[in-house]
Scaffold this motif. Structure first.
Motif, mmCIF file in Angstrom:
data_model
loop_
_atom_site.group_PDB
_atom_site.id
_atom_site.type_symbol
_atom_site.label_atom_id
_atom_site.label_comp_id
_atom_site.label_asym_id
_atom_site.label_seq_id
_atom_site.Cartn_x
_atom_site.Cartn_y
_atom_site.Cartn_z
ATOM 1 N N VAL A 1 0.843 -1.200 0.000
ATOM 2 C CA VAL A 1 0.000 0.000 0.000
ATOM 3 C C VAL A 1 0.880 1.252 0.000
ATOM 4 O O VAL A 1 0.652 2.195 -0.757
ATOM 5 N N LEU A 2 1.919 1.263 0.834
ATOM 6 C CA LEU A 2 2.800 2.428 0.936
ATOM 7 C C LEU A 2 3.577 2.650 -0.361
ATOM 8 O O LEU A 2 3.815 3.782 -0.770
ATOM 9 N N ARG B 1 2.576 1.938 -3.377
ATOM 10 C CA ARG B 1 1.655 2.550 -4.347
ATOM 11 C C ARG B 1 1.417 4.024 -4.020
ATOM 12 O O ARG B 1 1.254 4.855 -4.901
ATOM 13 N N MET B 2 1.411 4.309 -2.731
ATOM 14 C CA MET B 2 1.182 5.683 -2.266
ATOM 15 C C MET B 2 2.379 6.572 -2.626
ATOM 16 O O MET B 2 2.223 7.771 -2.872
ATOM 17 N N ARG C 1 -1.148 7.678 -9.509
ATOM 18 C CA ARG C 1 -2.613 7.677 -9.392
ATOM 19 C C ARG C 1 -3.221 9.046 -9.676
ATOM 20 O O ARG C 1 -4.381 9.154 -10.023
ATOM 21 N N ILE D 1 -6.484 1.187 -8.034
ATOM 22 C CA ILE D 1 -5.850 0.892 -6.737
ATOM 23 C C ILE D 1 -6.592 1.495 -5.540
ATOM 24 O O ILE D 1 -6.244 1.222 -4.399
ATOM 25 N N ASP E 1 -7.549 -0.622 -2.441
ATOM 26 C CA ASP E 1 -6.385 -1.075 -1.654
ATOM 27 C C ASP E 1 -5.798 0.028 -0.787
ATOM 28 O O ASP E 1 -5.411 -0.212 0.347
ATOM 29 N N ILE E 2 -5.685 1.243 -1.344
ATOM 30 C CA ILE E 2 -4.985 2.271 -0.573
ATOM 31 C C ILE E 2 -5.907 3.080 0.337
ATOM 32 O O ILE E 2 -5.479 3.564 1.372
ATOM 33 N N TYR E 3 -7.181 3.213 -0.045
ATOM 34 C CA TYR E 3 -8.084 4.023 0.773
ATOM 35 C C TYR E 3 -8.965 3.199 1.705
ATOM 36 O O TYR E 3 -9.423 3.701 2.728
ATOM 37 N N LEU F 1 -3.549 2.987 4.983
ATOM 38 C CA LEU F 1 -2.363 3.845 4.980
ATOM 39 C C LEU F 1 -1.911 4.224 6.383
ATOM 40 O O LEU F 1 -0.723 4.260 6.674
ATOM 41 N N HIS G 1 -9.520 5.569 4.722
ATOM 42 C CA HIS G 1 -8.630 6.725 4.799
ATOM 43 C C HIS G 1 -9.325 8.034 4.439
ATOM 44 O O HIS G 1 -9.018 9.086 5.006
#
Length: 285
Positions: free
Chosen positions: A140-141, A143-144, A149, A159, A162-164, A223, A248
């Motif tokens: 996740v990190l 991708r962040m 994005r 994504i 997955d990230i939010y 995140l 998030h």
């Protein structure tokens, strides 16, 4: 009925800073919004619309994001806090309440610490104390850490769950709506924002933040794991923690539920305790 935003681009220290102000009725200190990494001010509009229409709101794009210019050299959070204070001077504001989201939560902590007289109350949403945080999952990190994005909206949609986390896992339309508001400032601005937070932490001075503070956390935030928000609430003397059933970006996805919690907090006037009240003496006739 809330008034429309007034957009202005102002020149500060050789930078063009895009600002947006929603006028209020002046009954309460205006709310200054520090946005998340790579996030242009349009992304917080759904949240602002959910707030009381009488509340004055100030939003801006940090250097390198949205409609603000990208500096030729990187900056750190103390420099950005100073820029925010200069922006308030330029726009003719004295004291404000501040809300910081994610990356902007670190900047909000810095602002509250460096300019205590300018910051009446503090709201920290989905954020952490920086370098000492308990990290999210490496995938996740990773991708962040990439601006892809924001530059390629279709990738952002792919994504987002997955990230939010939270509502983004359940509703694919949310990611599309979010992506449609993105206005990329380009890769360099994003990397400058990452650099601002590199090695930064507030853990050693959080106890000096005296402002009443509302800490808002999502219980499904990939995140910023919840323990980080508990740490903030524990270290800041006048802090209350409120956990939201979402991921998030709960400020956007749960705006209707979160806005009243924030308005109630901002409206509270805490009375100073009277340590030794004098007993009332009844006089005889």
């Amino acid at each position: 009925m809330s008034l429309p935003f007034v957009f202005r681009t102002i020149e500060l220290d050789g930078q063009s800073i895009r600002t947006a102000v929603r006028p209020g009725n002046g009954q309460m200190a205006p709310l200054l919004i520090f946005n998340g990494i790579g996030a242009n001010l349009e992304l917080v509009m759904p949240f602002v619309r959910a707030l009381d229409p009488d509340l004055e709101v100030i939003a801006f794009d940090v250097p390198g994001v949205g409609g603000s210019s990208t500096p030729s050299t990187p900056y750190r959070f103390p420099g950005l806090a100073k820029l925010a204070a200069r922006m308030l001077d330029y726009l003719d504001y004295g004291q404000v309440n501040a809300i910081g989201v994610s990356w902007g939560g670190a900047l909000a902590q810095q602002f509250a610490h460096d300019y205590p007289e300018r910051c009446k109350k503090l709201v920290l949403a989905a954020t952490s104390a920086g370098a000492v945080m308990v990290p999210g999952k490496p995938r996740v990190l990773w991708r962040m850490a990439s601006p892809r994005r924001y530059i390629q909206p279709s990738y952002g949609v792919q994504i987002a769950p997955d990230i939010y986390g939270g509502a983004f896992r359940r509703d694919p339309k949310l990611a599309l709506a979010h992506a449609s508001k993105v206005r990329s400032g380009g890769k360099m601005g994003y990397y400058w924002q990452l650099f601002a937070g590199l090695g930064w932490t507030s853990i050693h001075w959080l106890h000096k933040i005296r402002q009443p503070t509302l800490v808002l956390a999502g219980d499904d935030d990939p995140l910023i794991p919840l323990i980080n928000m508990r740490l903030l609430a524990w270290r800041i003397p006048n802090a209350d923690l409120h956990v939201i059933d979402d991921g998030h970006l709960f400020l956007v996805t749960r705006a209707e539920a979160v806005a009243p919690i924030i308005m109630k907090f901002l409206a509270e006037e805490r009375q100073r305790a009277v340590m030794h009240p004098q007993p009332s003496v009844t006089r005889g006739h």
